[in-house]
Design a protein around this motif. Structure first.
Motif, PDB file in Angstrom:
ATOM      1  N   MET A 105      66.433  40.954  51.289  1.00 35.96           N
ATOM      2  CA  MET A 105      65.505  39.977  51.823  1.00 35.96           C
ATOM      3  C   MET A 105      64.090  40.320  51.381  1.00 35.96           C
ATOM      4  O   MET A 105      63.727  41.468  51.299  1.00 35.96           O
ATOM      5  CB  MET A 105      65.595  39.998  53.332  1.00 35.96           C
ATOM      6  CG  MET A 105      64.876  38.830  53.928  1.00 35.96           C
ATOM      7  SD  MET A 105      64.495  39.080  55.644  1.00 35.96           S
ATOM      8  CE  MET A 105      63.832  40.690  55.662  1.00 35.96           C
ATOM      9  N   ASP A 165      70.183  45.799  51.177  1.00 36.70           N
ATOM     10  CA  ASP A 165      69.378  44.658  50.689  1.00 36.70           C
ATOM     11  C   ASP A 165      69.479  44.547  49.183  1.00 36.70           C
ATOM     12  O   ASP A 165      68.732  45.205  48.475  1.00 36.70           O
ATOM     13  CB  ASP A 165      67.937  44.874  51.141  1.00 36.70           C
ATOM     14  CG  ASP A 165      67.035  43.712  50.809  1.00 36.70           C
ATOM     15  OD1 ASP A 165      67.528  42.673  50.350  1.00 36.70           O
ATOM     16  OD2 ASP A 165      65.813  43.848  50.981  1.00 36.70           O
ATOM     17  N   GLU A 169      63.861  38.822  45.555  1.00 34.45           N
ATOM     18  CA  GLU A 169      62.748  39.658  46.032  1.00 34.45           C
ATOM     19  C   GLU A 169      61.414  39.245  45.408  1.00 34.45           C
ATOM     20  O   GLU A 169      60.357  39.572  45.928  1.00 34.45           O
ATOM     21  CB  GLU A 169      63.028  41.134  45.713  1.00 34.45           C
ATOM     22  CG  GLU A 169      64.320  41.678  46.328  1.00 34.45           C
ATOM     23  CD  GLU A 169      64.214  41.950  47.821  1.00 34.45           C
ATOM     24  OE1 GLU A 169      63.183  41.606  48.435  1.00 34.45           O
ATOM     25  OE2 GLU A 169      65.190  42.491  48.379  1.00 34.45           O
ATOM     26  N   HIS A 199      63.492  48.237  52.044  1.00 29.88           N
ATOM     27  CA  HIS A 199      62.644  48.336  50.842  1.00 29.88           C
ATOM     28  C   HIS A 199      62.139  49.759  50.598  1.00 29.88           C
ATOM     29  O   HIS A 199      60.987  49.960  50.224  1.00 29.88           O
ATOM     30  CB  HIS A 199      61.478  47.351  50.921  1.00 29.88           C
ATOM     31  CG  HIS A 199      61.905  45.942  50.609  1.00 29.88           C
ATOM     32  ND1 HIS A 199      61.062  44.989  50.104  1.00 29.88           N
ATOM     33  CD2 HIS A 199      63.104  45.327  50.714  1.00 29.88           C
ATOM     34  CE1 HIS A 199      61.723  43.851  49.915  1.00 29.88           C
ATOM     35  NE2 HIS A 199      62.968  44.035  50.296  1.00 29.88           N
TER      36      HIS A 199
END
Ligand code: ZN
Length: 573
Positions: free
Chosen positions: A1, A371, A405, A525
Motif C-alpha cells: 500500500m 506489502d 507504490e 515500508h
C-alpha cells in the motif's frame, strides 16, 4: 500500500475541516448488523474443497522467493520487478491460465518517462539578476522551453463563470509570464469545480495557455513541502507513465507514446526570487507568498513593465518500461464467461535505499513481504486453486499491478487501457497486505492499528454495492468467520485508505470493490517487512475466504447491483 502522497496530505487537511459525513457513519454502523442475508450457494462445498488447495506452506515458499533480497525491493521499474513478473508468469503458464496482457502474453507493457533536469541549461533571470536552479527556483512541470516577458500576478488564477469568479479580470496575459498563487490545477478552498460543466470554468494553467501567456510561476499552498521534495527531483529523475500523461483520448497508443508534454514552462520560485520579483509592487514577495500558503484571495495586478523575466527550462527525457501481469481463467458458462470477477494485488514495492524506504542499520532493501508480497502470493495460490477446478460460470481476471507504490500506476493504466472490457468486470477484490497480525501483549504504538490473527480490515465493500457487501458477510459467516473490521470504511478517515491502493482506480470506473488489508505496522515500508514476520496461517485464512467470495460472485445468477456511486467530491484525489 502506498503512503499518503503530497496531494493526499493537502486533501487530508481540507477534509478535516469538513463535518463528518453523517450518512456514511450510519452506513458503517449498519455493516455490523447486516448478517448473512443470503446463504452461500449450492457450490459452497465444492468451493470449500477447492479453497483447501491454498496452503500456508505453499504461500511461505512463494513469498520467501518474492520477498528475498534478490528482488532488491521490487521497485518500479527495476530488474527485480521484471524477475518477479517472470516468476508470476511462469506459474500462470504452469496453471494453463489464459494470457490476458499484450499480444497473447501475460504482460501488459507500460512505457515510462524518466525526466531529469539539465541543471547547466536551466536558468531564470530578472533583468540582469540571475537566479540559480535548486536555490532560487525549481522546474515545476515537465515542459522544456524558453520564455521571456513582462510579469503579471493573477491571484489564484481561477475563472468560474457561474460563481462570478474571474481572477484574470482586467489583466492582459498575452506574451506575459504569469505568477499564480496555487499549483495551477487545484481550485482554492471553497471554489470547487466538481460537477460544473467544463465550459463553465478555466484553471489558471489553461486560461494562461489559451490567452497567449509565455510561462507560469506557481506558488502552491504546500510551498515549503514542494521545496523539500523538489530538491530531490534535481538529483533523481522523475518517473511518470507516458501514456497516462499524454493520452487525451484513450484511442491511439502510438500517437500518445510519441507526443512530448505540451503546455507552458512552469517554475516554483524561492522566497528570495519572490522578493526580488515583487520589490516595490503593491504587494511584496512575502505578502504574495503568505496569501498563497494561506489560500487567501489576493487581487491580481501587472508588475512594473521594466521587469523582464527570462526562463529557460531544459529537461531530458528518456524511456523506461515496466508491466502489469494479467491472466484469465475462462468461465464455463457460454454467456456468463464474458463477465469477470477481478482479483488484484500489487507486486511492486519501494525498492532499495529509496526515499520511501527507511533503512534499518545497514539493511536498505525493503523486501515488501507483507506489502504486497502477501497479496501477490495469495493471487498466485488462488490462480492455482481455480485452475484445478471446478470452473466457475464467470471468468476470473487476475491482475498483478506494477507501480502501486509510485501512485497506483498499474491499476490506473489497466483501468484506462483494459485488456478485457472493464464494464464486464462485476467486482474487484483487492488484496494489499494480509500477512501480518498483532501478537497478544504487543504494546508497540506502531502496531496499534494492526489486526489480530483472525481479523482483517474490510474497506469500501458497502460504498457502491450493498449486495457485494452482504455476500462478503454471508461467505465469511458460513465459512471461517474471521473478524471483519470496518474501522476504515469511512470516506473522511484521515488515513484515507480507500484512496491508497489499486481498487480505487476500479471504483473510479464504476466497478464495485472490496479492499482487504491487515493494518499499518512497525515494519511498514521498512527493510524489516520480511517473510519471517508473516503469519502464514492468517494469510491462508484470508486468501481462502476471498477465494470463496470470488467463486460465489462468479457463480451467482446475477452480478452484484451497483446501487450507489461514491460522491464526486470523494473521488477527487
Ligand atoms: Zn506500500
Amino acid at each position: 500500500m502506498r503512503r499518503l502522497n503530497l496531494t493526499g496530505l493537502v486533501l487530508v487537511s481540507l477534509f478535516l475541516a469538513l463535518p463528518l459525513h453523517a450518512p456514511y457513519a450510519q452506513q458503517s454502523q449498519s455493516v455490523r448488523v447486516a448478517t448473512a442475508a443470503a446463504a452461500p450457494s449450492s457450490y459452497f462445498d465444492a468451493e470449500r474443497s477447492a479453497a483447501d488447495r491454498i496452503t500456508a506452506d505453499e504461500m511461505k515458499e512463494i513469498l520467501y522467493y518474492i520477498a528475498s533480497d534478490d528482488m532488491l525491493g521490487r521497485d518500479t521499474p527495476s530488474p527485480g520487478l521484471d524477475k518477479t513478473a517472470q516468476y508470476i508468469a511462469d506459474h500462470l503458464k504452469k496453471f494453463k491460465l489464459k494470457p490476458a496482457g499484450d499480444r497473447g502474453t501475460y504482460f501488459q507493457h507500460i512505457t515510462l518517462s524518466r525526466t531529469q533536469v539539465d541543471r547547466e541549461n536551466t536558468k531564470v533571470s530578472l533583468g540582469d539578476k540571475a537566479f540559480k536552479v535548486g536555490e532560487d527556483f525549481l522546474p515545476f512541470g515537465r515542459v522544456s522551453g524558453d520564455a521571456e516577458g513582462q510579469v503579471v500576478y493573477a491571484g489564484h488564477g481561477w475563472v468560474i463563470n457561474s460563481k462570478n469568479v474571474n481572477a484574470y479580470d482586467g489583466l492582459d496575459v498575452r506574451d506575459r509570464v504569469v505568477v499564480v498563487s496555487g499549483d495551477g490545477t487545484t481550485p482554492p478552498q471553497g471554489l470547487s469545480v466538481e460537477n460544473l460543466p467544463s465550459a463553465d470554468w478555466e484553471s489558471p494553467v489553461s486560461y494562461a495557455q489559451k490567452h497567449g501567456a509565455k510561462a507560469l510561476v506557481l506558488i502552491p499552498r504546500n510551498f515549503e513541502r514542494r521545496w523539500r521534495f523538489g530538491a530531490n527531483a534535481l538529483t533523481r529523475p522523475i518517473l511518470t507513465v507516458t501514456r497516462l500523461e499524454n493520452a487525451a483520448d484513450d484511442e491511439d497508443e502510438d500517437e500518445a507514446e510519441a507526443a512530448p508534454p505540451k503546455g507552458l514552462v512552469e517554475i516554483l520560485p524561492s522566497r528570495a526570487m519572490l522578493s526580488a520579483l515583487f520589490a516595490g509592487e503593491q504587494a511584496d514577495g512575502a505578502r504574495v507568498l503568505q496569501a498563497s500558503i494561506a489560500g487567501e484571495q489576493l487581487k491580481g495586478f501587472a508588475l512594473a513593465p521594466s521587469k523582464l523575466l527570462s526562463l529557460s527550462v531544459k529537461l531530458s527525457v528518456t524511456e523506461a518500461s515496466t508491466q502489469n501481469v494479467v491472466a484469465v481463467l475462462e468461465g464455463k458458462d457460454s454467456t456468463l464467461k464474458k463477465e469477470y470477477v477481478a482479483l488484484g494485488a500489487h507486486y511492486d514495492h519501494v525498492g532499495t535505499n529509496n526515499p520511501g524506504c527507511r533503512p534499518v542499520g545497514d539493511d536498505k532493501i525493503c523486501n515488501g513481504a507483507d506489502d504486497d508480497g502477501s497479496g501477490t502470493t495469495s493471487l498466485i495460490t488462488m490462480a492455482e486453486a481455480f485452475s484445478k477446478g471446478p470452473r466457475p460460470k464467470r471468468s476470473i481476471l487476475f491482475v498483478w499491478h506494477a507501480g502501486e507504490e509510485k501512485g497506483l500506476w498499474g491499476s490506473e493504466y489497466f483501468t484506462r487501457f483494459p485488456t478485457i472490457p472493464l464494464k464486464q468486470v462485476v467486482a474487484q477484490l483487492n488484496i494489499d497486505m494480509i500477512g501480518r497480525s498483532k501478537k497478544a501483549g504487543d504494546t508497540n504504538p506502531a502496531n496499534r492499528m494492526l489486526t489480530g490473527p483472525d481479523e482483517i480490515y474490510v474497506i469500501g465493500s458497502r460504498m457502491m454495492s450493498d449486495e457485494l457487501a452482504d455476500k462478503n458477510v454471508a461467505v465469511n459467516s458460513a465459512y471461517l468467520n474471521l473478524k471483519y473490521n470496518y474501522h476504515y470504511d469511512e470516506p473522511n478517515d484521515p488515513e484515507r485508505l480507500f484512496y491508497r491502493s489499486d481498487h480505487f482506480n476500479y471504483a473510479k470506473h464504476g466497478v464495485p470493490i472490496i479492499f482487504f488489508f491487515d493494518g499499518v505496522h512497525e515494519d511498514y515500508h521498512r527493510p524489516t517487512d520480511s517473510p519471517d514476520k508473516i503469519d502464514y496461517q492468517k494469510m491462508q485464512s484470508v486468501a481462502r475466504t476471498i477465494f470463496i467470495l470470488a467463486s460465489e460472485l462468479a457463480n451467482a445468477p446475477t452480478r452484484p447491483v451497483v446501487d450507489k456511486q461514491i460522491p464526486a467530491e470523494q473521488m477527487a484525489r
